[in-house]
Design a protein around this motif. Sequence first.
Motif, PDB file in Angstrom:
ATOM      1  N   LYS A 189       3.973   1.421  -4.846  1.00 40.93           N
ATOM      2  CA  LYS A 189       3.737   2.209  -5.882  1.00 40.93           C
ATOM      3  C   LYS A 189       4.564   3.521  -6.177  1.00 40.93           C
ATOM      4  CE  LYS A 189      -0.368   0.007  -7.295  1.00 40.93           C
ATOM      5  NZ  LYS A 189      -1.801  -0.290  -7.146  1.00 40.93           N
ATOM      6  N   GLU A 219      -5.261   2.726  -6.784  1.00 39.32           N
ATOM      7  CA  GLU A 219      -6.542   1.930  -6.392  1.00 39.32           C
ATOM      8  C   GLU A 219      -7.205   2.437  -5.181  1.00 39.32           C
ATOM      9  OE1 GLU A 219      -5.596  -2.494  -6.725  1.00 39.32           O
ATOM     10  OE2 GLU A 219      -3.501  -1.681  -7.115  1.00 39.32           O
ATOM     11  N   THR A 220      -7.508   3.718  -5.414  1.00 37.65           N
ATOM     12  CA  THR A 220      -8.346   4.628  -4.501  1.00 37.65           C
ATOM     13  C   THR A 220      -9.776   4.919  -5.221  1.00 37.65           C
ATOM     14  OG1 THR A 220      -6.492   5.119  -3.299  1.00 37.65           O
ATOM     15  CG2 THR A 220      -8.566   6.624  -2.959  1.00 37.65           C
ATOM     16  N   SER A 221     -10.781   4.830  -4.675  1.00 40.99           N
ATOM     17  CA  SER A 221     -12.048   5.444  -5.355  1.00 40.99           C
ATOM     18  C   SER A 221     -12.035   7.027  -5.444  1.00 40.99           C
ATOM     19  CB  SER A 221     -13.147   4.729  -4.667  1.00 40.99           C
ATOM     20  OG  SER A 221     -13.284   5.252  -3.589  1.00 40.99           O
ATOM     21  N   ASP A 257      -6.847   5.935  -9.977  1.00 39.97           N
ATOM     22  CA  ASP A 257      -6.934   4.525 -10.528  1.00 39.97           C
ATOM     23  C   ASP A 257      -5.678   4.062 -10.519  1.00 39.97           C
ATOM     24  OD1 ASP A 257      -8.344   3.008 -12.292  1.00 39.97           O
ATOM     25  OD2 ASP A 257      -7.123   3.267 -13.969  1.00 39.97           O
ATOM     26  N   PHE A 258      -4.602   4.464 -10.539  1.00 38.06           N
ATOM     27  CA  PHE A 258      -3.091   3.872 -10.284  1.00 38.06           C
ATOM     28  C   PHE A 258      -3.082   3.205  -8.873  1.00 38.06           C
ATOM     29  CE2 PHE A 258       1.251   4.504  -9.298  1.00 38.06           C
ATOM     30  CZ  PHE A 258       1.988   3.313  -9.987  1.00 38.06           C
ATOM     31  N   ASN A 287       4.615  -0.561 -11.643  1.00 34.61           N
ATOM     32  CA  ASN A 287       4.515  -0.069 -10.424  1.00 34.61           C
ATOM     33  C   ASN A 287       5.016   1.271 -10.430  1.00 34.61           C
ATOM     34  OD1 ASN A 287       7.021  -0.329 -10.069  1.00 34.61           O
ATOM     35  ND2 ASN A 287       7.262  -0.330  -7.928  1.00 34.61           N
ATOM     36  N   THR A 308       0.855  -1.158   0.034  1.00 37.47           N
ATOM     37  CA  THR A 308      -0.099   0.017  -0.214  1.00 37.47           C
ATOM     38  C   THR A 308       0.705   1.316  -0.098  1.00 37.47           C
ATOM     39  OG1 THR A 308      -0.058  -0.111   2.393  1.00 37.47           O
ATOM     40  CG2 THR A 308      -1.903  -1.043   1.174  1.00 37.47           C
TER      41      THR A 308
END
Length: 280
Positions: A111, A201-203, A198-199, A176, A35
């Motif tokens: 990331k 992975e968060t809404s 998006d990258f 990544n 994360t």
Amino acid sequence: GPFVYDNVMWPPFPGLCPDSEKKFKEKQDMECRDTDVYLCSFPKAGTNWTHEVLSMLMSQSTSYNLWVKQKGLLEMCDPIDSVTKMPSPRLLMTHMPYRYLPSQLQNGKGKIVYVQRNPKDLFVSLYNFEKGKSAIEKHLSWEEFFEKTVIKDEGALYGGWYEYTKEWEKQLGHDNILQLYYEDMKKDLTGNILKIADFIETSCSKELAETIADKCSFDNLKANRIDPTSFLTDGGKSTLFRKGQVGDWKNWFTVAQNEIFDRNYKDVMKGTTLNFLYEL
Ligand code: PPS
């Protein structure tokens, strides 16, 4: 002042010296988490701007400075515990060249958001920044700065822009790493915020992206964002949010300097595929 380690010139930050060998190794060996988000950039590429965007996205809130209060640059953190004990998800930022990043990160754990800016504006921003900082004490004229730093990268921190950029370019294909351009963000911040969300992975709804884009406009950041570099100025004055424009280089480069720059760039950056926009 700045010091040399591993043939690279570094700023005298507590996470880098003294005991450089130990501190660089600690970073290289650091445990990464899936994360983690590392914001990586050469100074003046738009680090603070992107950091505030990431901070809002990762906290799903539109309050300023949530993460900058917690941690500044990775290079500033000493002891390293302050980073290793941070709760997840962690947002870290660094100007270190790619090869100095944690090995686990280089191997795909966590990331990277990598921000770039056209080098003409970046150098103008760097020149003005250094001029405003008594702690840096490099009060060169623009002509001197152009000859030394813009063309030759002489005495430039973090290995200098050209080497830094060439090393990073070789890594840009990794899954990544998200590559962003300052000029793209100026054109379409909302679109870039959605891409970042998006990258990582968060809404993020279009509406939230638009709100963050407004909160992170130049004027709003200048008014609300902590300047983590103000400690370098007498009296802690902020000099970070200067103009925030694309194409300000035209007010600094003479026609002759621009020709010298373009010729030198073509030569030094031969083989790279980077496409910078120099005006909007
Ligand atoms: S550093 O080295 O990390 O402290 O600097 P960094 O944050 O990478 O870069 C500073 C430049 O980014 C500009 N900036 C912005 N431009 C556009 N929009 C927003 N919201 C924004 N926020 C910061 C800042 O003004 C510096 O560029 P110049 O050209 O000097 O104004």
